[in-house]
Design a protein around this motif. Structure first.
Motif: not given
Length: 115
Positions: A69-72, A86-87, A99-100, A37-38
């Protein structure tokens, strides 16, 4: 068994992680690894940087910061007991509660203070 390490452990309930409306299941092999994912998030962020700001310096560093940062942010913004859809595409958009968007807003705000 006589072990004492279990003292103080507590079960923490968690909602289901969904991808494309279907639940992920480790037992059925329907799982996505965080490492993957990362990696994908960083690649999508890098592609977005190339399209929107091709002259930006340190693209690799910035794409890693934005993608991670987006995933967190996506994980933290959701209540853990709710099911989470989750997308990566939605997670990495620069619009809405992402996050962005937060990173861009903070960067823009701080750049105004310095000028």
């Amino acid at each position: 068994m006589g072990y004492t390490w279990h003292i103080g452990l507590k079960h923490i309930p968690f909602g289901m992680m969904l991808k494309y409306g279907k639940k992920m299941s480790t037992r059925k092999g329907k799982v996505v690894l965080l490492e993957d994912v990362l990696h994908d998030a960083i690649q999508i962020a890098l592609k977005s940087i190339h399209e929107k700001n091709p002259t930006l310096v340190q693209k690799d560093i910035i794409s890693k910061q934005v993608g991670t940062g987006a995933v967190i942010f996506h994980d933290l913004k959701n209540y853990r007991l709710h099911d989470i859809e989750f997308s990566l595409e939605d997670t990495l958009t620069f619009e809405g509660e992402t996050g962005p968007y937060v990173q861009y807003t903070c960067t823009y705000h701080f750049s105004l203070e310095k000028s």
